[in-house]
Scaffold this active site. Structure first.
Site, PDB file in Angstrom:
ATOM      1  N   TYR A  53      24.332 -39.322  18.837  1.00 51.26           N
ATOM      2  CA  TYR A  53      24.553 -39.320  20.114  1.00 51.26           C
ATOM      3  C   TYR A  53      23.684 -38.065  20.760  1.00 51.26           C
ATOM      4  O   TYR A  53      23.342 -38.267  21.966  1.00 51.26           O
ATOM      5  CB  TYR A  53      26.089 -38.987  20.716  1.00 51.26           C
ATOM      6  CG  TYR A  53      27.100 -40.017  20.365  1.00 51.26           C
ATOM      7  CD1 TYR A  53      26.753 -41.440  19.886  1.00 51.26           C
ATOM      8  CD2 TYR A  53      28.278 -39.587  20.755  1.00 51.26           C
ATOM      9  CE1 TYR A  53      27.702 -42.243  19.733  1.00 51.26           C
ATOM     10  CE2 TYR A  53      29.277 -40.583  20.149  1.00 51.26           C
ATOM     11  CZ  TYR A  53      29.102 -41.873  19.806  1.00 51.26           C
ATOM     12  OH  TYR A  53      29.865 -42.739  19.627  1.00 51.26           O
ATOM     13  N   HIS A 116      29.214 -43.491  10.511  1.00 52.48           N
ATOM     14  CA  HIS A 116      28.890 -44.050  11.791  1.00 52.48           C
ATOM     15  C   HIS A 116      28.625 -45.551  11.865  1.00 52.48           C
ATOM     16  O   HIS A 116      29.111 -46.526  12.475  1.00 52.48           O
ATOM     17  CB  HIS A 116      27.726 -43.384  12.553  1.00 52.48           C
ATOM     18  CG  HIS A 116      27.793 -43.488  13.888  1.00 52.48           C
ATOM     19  ND1 HIS A 116      27.149 -42.617  14.828  1.00 52.48           N
ATOM     20  CD2 HIS A 116      28.489 -44.115  14.926  1.00 52.48           C
ATOM     21  CE1 HIS A 116      27.397 -43.169  16.119  1.00 52.48           C
ATOM     22  NE2 HIS A 116      27.992 -44.113  16.112  1.00 52.48           N
TER      23      HIS A 116
END
Length: 296
Positions: A53, A116
């Site tokens: 992010y 992830h």
């Protein structure tokens, strides 16, 4: 909402995870820092971020500001981050990169560390590193994101530690029943990212009708639907009032017929960009892809 009364779910290693959390995907650095601070001030306990992010440092600052504003300690926050796809597959590289993530987050441990994506030919070696991070106390629990049945089965065949969590896309438009059923049978807790489906259902006739009947917002009805299926939900908003609204979902219940009517909305369609990530882990097949905050 008082954090002492927030519902919590026991993971397969005994750790308690709050059922409602704040996600910080798609937010700029300034927005992230402020929204994390606001979330803590509004009694949110679970904060979910990721290296990909691009805003872990802002999360760290926001947590420190939130703790200072509320006189809380670090152990009152349940912090989740994720291993970047480009750091996967190399044990030493992953552990060094994770240590840098901890520095950005201004902590010496996270409560939950996730892979992830199930990056092809890398996730089993990555999991070996996560198991050692867990053994060393740098993560209180470890898990994965976006694993389907095939990849979860392969991971379990090589793993010494069963993942505590699988974070998947889940909302009334996509239910992923195969992996949901598999994880239930394996005692792997499910977390929902994009629980509101990017807002696509907030004007849906079925949702709005149920919301009126309960004197709730459409968002509250959707989140309640997920809570009643025992999901941990990660809502995202930069507005303190909506944070409070999203948290005000534990004082009503949907009926079986209401749940079934929402179930009928399922389309099994992933987010528009999802297939570009399978299974290399990024939109361009480039291992070092990191988002600029707010870029997605």
């Amino acid at each position: 909402m008082n954090q002492n009364f927030q519902p919590k779910i026991k993971l397969n290693n005994g750790l308690l995870i709050p059922q409602l959390g704040l996600g910080v995907w798609k937010t700029s650095l300034n927005e992230t820092q402020q929204m994390v601070k606001n979330a803590i001030e509004n009694d949110y306990v679970l904060i979910d971020t990721a290296k990909q992010y691009g805003n872990e440092e802002a999360v760290g600052h926001g947590i420190q500001e939130g703790l200072a504003a509320t006189d809380r300690q670090r152990n009152s926050i349940f912090l989740t981050t994720k291993i970047f796809n480009g750091d996967q597959g190399d044990y030493d590289k992953l552990r060094k990169a994770f240590n840098l993530q901890l520095k950005k987050l201004q902590t010496d441990y996270v409560d939950l560390l996730l892979l992830h994506w199930p990056v092809n030919n890398k996730y089993n070696e990555s999991w070996r590193a996560l198991q050692d991070i867990y053994a060393d106390g740098q993560a209180k629990a470890i898990g994965v994101c976006n694993f389907n049945v095939e990849r979860m089965t392969d991971l379990l065949a090589h793993a010494k530690v069963t993942p505590a969590v699988n974070q998947i896309e889940f909302n009334p438009l996509i239910h992923q029943p195969e992996i949901v059923d598999f994880c239930h049978k394996q005692n792997i807790q499910l977390e929902a990212w994009s629980p509101l489906g990017n807002g696509r259902l907030l004007t849906n006739d079925v949702i709005t009708k149920i919301a009126k009947q309960h004197h709730k917002t459409p968002a509250q009805v959707i989140l309640r639907w997920e809570v009643q299926q025992n999901f941990v939900i990660l809502s995202k908003t930069t507005h303190p009032q909506r944070m409070r609204e999203n948290a005000n979902i534990f004082n009503f219940a949907l009926t079986d017929s209401e749940i079934e009517s929402i179930n009928q909305l399922d389309q099994e369609k992933h987010a528009i960009w999802y297939d570009k990530f399978k299974w290399s882990g990024n939109p361009d097949g480039v291992d070092d892809y990191i988002a600029k905050p707010g870029a997605f």
